[in-house]
Design a protein around this motif. Structure first.
Motif, PDB file in Angstrom:
ATOM      1  N   GLU A   2       0.826  -1.221   0.000  1.00 13.41           N
ATOM      2  CA  GLU A   2       0.000   0.000   0.000  1.00 13.41           C
ATOM      3  C   GLU A   2       0.850   1.256   0.000  1.00 13.41           C
ATOM      4  O   GLU A   2       0.452   2.293  -0.542  1.00 13.41           O
ATOM      5  CB  GLU A   2      -0.877   0.115   1.240  1.00 13.41           C
ATOM      6  N   LEU A   3       2.004   1.168   0.646  1.00 17.45           N
ATOM      7  CA  LEU A   3       2.802   2.374   0.871  1.00 17.45           C
ATOM      8  C   LEU A   3       3.142   3.101  -0.434  1.00 17.45           C
ATOM      9  O   LEU A   3       3.051   4.324  -0.516  1.00 17.45           O
ATOM     10  CB  LEU A   3       4.085   1.972   1.613  1.00 17.45           C
ATOM     11  N   ALA A   4       3.514   2.322  -1.454  1.00 25.22           N
ATOM     12  CA  ALA A   4       3.909   2.932  -2.730  1.00 25.22           C
ATOM     13  C   ALA A   4       2.761   3.747  -3.316  1.00 25.22           C
ATOM     14  O   ALA A   4       2.953   4.885  -3.763  1.00 25.22           O
ATOM     15  CB  ALA A   4       4.364   1.864  -3.719  1.00 25.22           C
ATOM     16  N   SER A   5       1.547   3.182  -3.313  1.00 25.24           N
ATOM     17  CA  SER A   5       0.461   3.925  -3.960  1.00 25.24           C
ATOM     18  C   SER A   5      -0.059   5.055  -3.064  1.00 25.24           C
ATOM     19  O   SER A   5      -0.346   6.145  -3.541  1.00 25.24           O
ATOM     20  CB  SER A   5      -0.660   2.989  -4.404  1.00 25.24           C
ATOM     21  N   TRP A   6      -0.124   4.837  -1.773  1.00 26.45           N
ATOM     22  CA  TRP A   6      -0.621   5.904  -0.910  1.00 26.45           C
ATOM     23  C   TRP A   6       0.296   7.124  -0.968  1.00 26.45           C
ATOM     24  O   TRP A   6      -0.164   8.266  -0.924  1.00 26.45           O
ATOM     25  CB  TRP A   6      -0.763   5.439   0.542  1.00 26.45           C
ATOM     26  N   ALA A   7       1.604   6.875  -1.043  1.00 29.63           N
ATOM     27  CA  ALA A   7       2.549   8.001  -1.070  1.00 29.63           C
ATOM     28  C   ALA A   7       2.768   8.505  -2.499  1.00 29.63           C
ATOM     29  O   ALA A   7       2.887   9.710  -2.733  1.00 29.63           O
ATOM     30  CB  ALA A   7       3.882   7.576  -0.460  1.00 29.63           C
ATOM     31  N   GLY A   8       2.811   7.572  -3.440  1.00 29.44           N
ATOM     32  CA  GLY A   8       3.223   7.933  -4.804  1.00 29.44           C
ATOM     33  C   GLY A   8       2.114   8.539  -5.659  1.00 29.44           C
ATOM     34  O   GLY A   8       2.384   9.074  -6.735  1.00 29.44           O
ATOM     35  N   LEU A   9       0.872   8.445  -5.179  1.00 33.26           N
ATOM     36  CA  LEU A   9      -0.242   8.964  -5.987  1.00 33.26           C
ATOM     37  C   LEU A   9      -0.742  10.323  -5.481  1.00 33.26           C
ATOM     38  O   LEU A   9      -1.861  10.727  -5.791  1.00 33.26           O
ATOM     39  CB  LEU A   9      -1.409   7.958  -6.000  1.00 33.26           C
ATOM     40  N   HIS A  10       0.107  11.042  -4.738  1.00 25.72           N
ATOM     41  CA  HIS A  10      -0.390  12.262  -4.086  1.00 25.72           C
ATOM     42  C   HIS A  10      -0.602  13.432  -5.044  1.00 25.72           C
ATOM     43  O   HIS A  10      -1.143  14.449  -4.650  1.00 25.72           O
ATOM     44  CB  HIS A  10       0.498  12.667  -2.903  1.00 25.72           C
ATOM     45  N   HIS A  11      -0.176  13.304  -6.289  1.00 23.68           N
ATOM     46  CA  HIS A  11      -0.470  14.361  -7.266  1.00 23.68           C
ATOM     47  C   HIS A  11      -1.477  13.908  -8.320  1.00 23.68           C
ATOM     48  O   HIS A  11      -1.669  14.568  -9.339  1.00 23.68           O
ATOM     49  CB  HIS A  11       0.803  14.870  -7.945  1.00 23.68           C
ATOM     50  N   GLU A  12      -2.129  12.770  -8.078  1.00 23.73           N
ATOM     51  CA  GLU A  12      -3.204  12.346  -8.976  1.00 23.73           C
ATOM     52  C   GLU A  12      -4.472  13.138  -8.609  1.00 23.73           C
ATOM     53  O   GLU A  12      -4.592  13.647  -7.497  1.00 23.73           O
ATOM     54  CB  GLU A  12      -3.478  10.842  -8.812  1.00 23.73           C
ATOM     55  N   ALA A  13      -5.392  13.265  -9.579  1.00 25.68           N
ATOM     56  CA  ALA A  13      -6.650  13.990  -9.318  1.00 25.68           C
ATOM     57  C   ALA A  13      -7.818  13.092  -9.681  1.00 25.68           C
ATOM     58  O   ALA A  13      -7.700  12.240 -10.576  1.00 25.68           O
ATOM     59  CB  ALA A  13      -6.685  15.272 -10.150  1.00 25.68           C
ATOM     60  N   LEU A  14      -8.954  13.299  -8.990  1.00 26.23           N
ATOM     61  CA  LEU A  14     -10.114  12.426  -9.213  1.00 26.23           C
ATOM     62  C   LEU A  14     -10.592  12.450 -10.667  1.00 26.23           C
ATOM     63  O   LEU A  14     -11.112  11.462 -11.182  1.00 26.23           O
ATOM     64  CB  LEU A  14     -11.265  12.836  -8.287  1.00 26.23           C
ATOM     65  N   ASP A  15     -10.412  13.578 -11.350  1.00 28.07           N
ATOM     66  CA  ASP A  15     -10.892  13.678 -12.736  1.00 28.07           C
ATOM     67  C   ASP A  15      -9.857  13.185 -13.763  1.00 28.07           C
ATOM     68  O   ASP A  15     -10.050  13.351 -14.966  1.00 28.07           O
ATOM     69  CB  ASP A  15     -11.298  15.131 -13.047  1.00 28.07           C
ATOM     70  N   GLY A  16      -8.757  12.623 -13.266  1.00 28.23           N
ATOM     71  CA  GLY A  16      -7.763  12.058 -14.189  1.00 28.23           C
ATOM     72  C   GLY A  16      -6.747  13.064 -14.699  1.00 28.23           C
ATOM     73  O   GLY A  16      -5.884  12.721 -15.511  1.00 28.23           O
ATOM     74  N   SER A  17      -6.827  14.303 -14.204  1.00 25.73           N
ATOM     75  CA  SER A  17      -5.913  15.329 -14.727  1.00 25.73           C
ATOM     76  C   SER A  17      -4.604  15.413 -13.933  1.00 25.73           C
ATOM     77  O   SER A  17      -3.765  16.260 -14.221  1.00 25.73           O
ATOM     78  CB  SER A  17      -6.606  16.697 -14.701  1.00 25.73           C
ATOM     79  N   GLY A  18      -4.435  14.523 -12.944  1.00 29.78           N
ATOM     80  CA  GLY A  18      -3.210  14.575 -12.137  1.00 29.78           C
ATOM     81  C   GLY A  18      -2.051  13.850 -12.809  1.00 29.78           C
ATOM     82  O   GLY A  18      -2.164  13.397 -13.941  1.00 29.78           O
ATOM     83  N   TYR A  19      -0.950  13.723 -12.081  1.00 29.50           N
ATOM     84  CA  TYR A  19       0.232  13.050 -12.638  1.00 29.50           C
ATOM     85  C   TYR A  19       0.868  12.160 -11.584  1.00 29.50           C
ATOM     86  O   TYR A  19       0.636  12.360 -10.413  1.00 29.50           O
ATOM     87  CB  TYR A  19       1.223  14.082 -13.173  1.00 29.50           C
ATOM     88  N   PRO A  20       1.686  11.167 -11.953  1.00 26.85           N
ATOM     89  CA  PRO A  20       2.162  10.845 -13.308  1.00 26.85           C
ATOM     90  C   PRO A  20       1.349   9.744 -13.996  1.00 26.85           C
ATOM     91  O   PRO A  20       1.635   9.411 -15.132  1.00 26.85           O
ATOM     92  CB  PRO A  20       3.582  10.335 -13.044  1.00 26.85           C
ATOM     93  N   PHE A  21       0.334   9.154 -13.334  1.00 31.95           N
ATOM     94  CA  PHE A  21      -0.363   8.015 -13.938  1.00 31.95           C
ATOM     95  C   PHE A  21      -1.716   8.392 -14.544  1.00 31.95           C
ATOM     96  O   PHE A  21      -2.368   7.558 -15.158  1.00 31.95           O
ATOM     97  CB  PHE A  21      -0.567   6.903 -12.891  1.00 31.95           C
ATOM     98  N   ASN A  22      -2.157   9.637 -14.324  1.00 34.97           N
ATOM     99  CA  ASN A  22      -3.477  10.094 -14.801  1.00 34.97           C
ATOM    100  C   ASN A  22      -4.612   9.181 -14.341  1.00 34.97           C
ATOM    101  O   ASN A  22      -5.556   8.923 -15.086  1.00 34.97           O
ATOM    102  CB  ASN A  22      -3.530  10.179 -16.344  1.00 34.97           C
ATOM    103  N   LEU A  23      -4.508   8.678 -13.127  1.00 33.26           N
ATOM    104  CA  LEU A  23      -5.559   7.781 -12.630  1.00 33.26           C
ATOM    105  C   LEU A  23      -6.831   8.574 -12.348  1.00 33.26           C
ATOM    106  O   LEU A  23      -6.777   9.743 -11.980  1.00 33.26           O
ATOM    107  CB  LEU A  23      -5.093   7.085 -11.342  1.00 33.26           C
ATOM    108  N   ARG A  24      -7.977   7.891 -12.535  1.00 33.02           N
ATOM    109  CA  ARG A  24      -9.257   8.518 -12.209  1.00 33.02           C
ATOM    110  C   ARG A  24      -9.744   8.013 -10.848  1.00 33.02           C
ATOM    111  O   ARG A  24      -9.165   7.099 -10.277  1.00 33.02           O
ATOM    112  CB  ARG A  24     -10.292   8.177 -13.287  1.00 33.02           C
ATOM    113  N   ALA A  25     -10.855   8.610 -10.405  1.00 27.19           N
ATOM    114  CA  ALA A  25     -11.379   8.315  -9.062  1.00 27.19           C
ATOM    115  C   ALA A  25     -11.486   6.810  -8.769  1.00 27.19           C
ATOM    116  O   ALA A  25     -11.139   6.355  -7.684  1.00 27.19           O
ATOM    117  CB  ALA A  25     -12.734   8.983  -8.899  1.00 27.19           C
ATOM    118  N   ASP A  26     -11.964   6.042  -9.765  1.00 17.99           N
ATOM    119  CA  ASP A  26     -12.188   4.613  -9.495  1.00 17.99           C
ATOM    120  C   ASP A  26     -10.884   3.846  -9.230  1.00 17.99           C
ATOM    121  O   ASP A  26     -10.918   2.723  -8.738  1.00 17.99           O
ATOM    122  CB  ASP A  26     -12.973   3.965 -10.652  1.00 17.99           C
TER     123      ASP A  26
END
Ligand code: FE2
Ligand code: FE2
Ligand code: FE2
Length: 407
Positions: free
Chosen positions: A314-338
């Motif tokens: 869990e640690l990698a994603s909880w820490a590494g996804l802190h610049h992602e946004a729910l609408d997919g406009s974040g970085y670096p993976f462009n993940l969406r809310a789901d």
């Protein structure tokens, strides 16, 4: 709560972080580990001693946060101000039980041999420190030669070390290095992919063991200090994010174990910033395209580094996804809310809360009203989780206090 952690993987992960400070000259700690441990083996040291030396080598430059200091370390052979990072590394490692045996070794990794022998340091420790010093200078010297194949630099390097027998290094260590350097394989192993494999093999016997939460937090705290020390803009940022993340996690009803991990994730979320050059991090104005690209890499680096800790995935994603946004406009993976787990959203909110609440060199901290307005705007526009934003608003005194004041 205790977490099962592999000491070798943890140390390799932390050495990845320390190595990032080199920006383009990466893996310095790992090359020093290879060279120093080979010298130790040549001197007939036992497995336990070689492994301690390996850990110390991997973390020896943890006192360096600044890319400017790192440049001096690799570009010059002898350098006046080198003591400072040794003392800092010693103090940081001494704060963690697991790394305490390495602290004294790291403290003297730029101390010339005659000074060491005249000191009260235990002879075993002195020689290990000196092995780090030699390996460290060998790597700096290879870098200065600018050869793409390290073997081409070998003659010059051996000569340089021999000239410094007695004055910088223990004569027996220089003799051991000569034997190590005679083998072409040593130089070939310095290349990145071989180096990774070699060290993984060397560290394998160090296995998983339960680490109490307090110790895991102490380790994360050391590395958050390395990150935050980098710039007056980031001072205390990671610790503030950690406190807010933990508080927000418990307000959101997460289990105690998750709240503990949220605190660790908060401490480590900006680990990848170690690779951002000081001048980019400290730049007040807008970034150029190239600088923006460098900055954008930091959460990705955090994600990769923490990915080594496979027992706490869990640690990698909880820490590494802190610049992602729910609408997919974040970085670096462009993940969406789901694809964004609640704890990752918590760290993202905590990151923004801390940044807004923090006193910056170029502006005073924002008022609570302005912070609430900005957070709600980010919630409304699909950047941050609006439910978490409202939770912060409902507990704004506690959240803003956690962002800026140590509990
Ligand atoms: Fe070094
Ligand atoms: Fe960040
Ligand atoms: Fe941050």
């Amino acid at each position: 709560m205790a977490f099962s952690v592999s000491v070798s993987r943890l140390t390799l992960a932390l050495s990845d972080a320390v190595d990032l400070v080199g920006v383009d000259v990466v893996q310095h700690g790992k090359r020093v580990a290879l060279l120093a441990t080979e010298c130790g083996r040549e001197l007939g040291w036992g497995e336990a001693r070689v492994r301690t030396l390996c850990l110390a080598a991997l973390l020896h430059d943890c006192g360096v946060s600044s890319t400017h200091v790192h440049r001096q370390l690799v570009d010059t052979f002898d350098w006046e101000g080198s003591d400072e990072h040794c003392e800092r590394g010693h103090d940081l490692l001494g704060d963690v039980e697991l790394f305490r045996p390495l602290a004294e070794i790291v403290r003297h990794h730029h101390t010339p041999w005659p000074v060491l022998t005249a000191s009260a340091l235990a002879p075993d420790t002195a020689l290990m420190s000196n092995a780090l010093f030699l390996a460290d200078r060998v790597d700096a010297f290879i870098h200065q030669q600018g050869e793409s194949n390290p073997l081409s630099a070998s003659r010059g390097v051996i000569q340089a070390m021999e000239q410094r027998a007695e004055t910088s290094f223990a004569p027996e260590l220089v003799a051991a290095f000569r034997a190590v350097a005679h083998r072409q394989a040593t130089w070939f192993t310095l290349e990145p992919h071989h180096l990774e494999r070699h060290l993984a093999g060397l560290m394998a016997p160090l296995d998983e063991r339960p680490v109490p939460f307090e110790e895991l937090r102490a380790i994360a705290d050391v590395f958050s200090r390395v990150v935050d020390f980098k710039s007056p803009y980031t001072e205390e940022h990671s610790r503030g994010v950690a406190r807010v993340a933990r508080l927000l996690g418990s307000l959101a009803g997460l289990a105690e174990r998750d709240c503990e991990l949220l605190e660790v994730a908060g401490l480590l979320h900006d680990l990848g910033k170690l690779r951002v050059p000081d001048e980019v991090l400290d730049k007040g104005g807008p970034l150029t395209r190239a600088e923006g690209a460098t900055m954008a890499r930091h959460p990705f680096e955090t994600y990769q580094i923490l990915g080594r800790l496979s027992s706490i995935p869990e640690l990698a994603s909880w820490a590494g996804l802190h610049h992602e946004a729910l609408d997919g406009s974040g970085y670096p993976f462009n993940l969406r809310a789901d694809r964004l787990p609640l704890p990752a959203r918590v760290v993202a909110v905590a990151d923004v809360v801390q940044a807004l609440a923090q006193d910056r060199p170029y502006r005073p901290p924002l008022t609570a009203r302005k912070i609430v307005r900005q957070l709600r705007h980010l919630g409304r526009t699909g950047k941050l989780d609006p439910t978490l934003v409202e939770l912060v608003v409902a507990h704004k005194e506690a959240c803003l206090a956690a962002a800026t004041v140590a509990a």
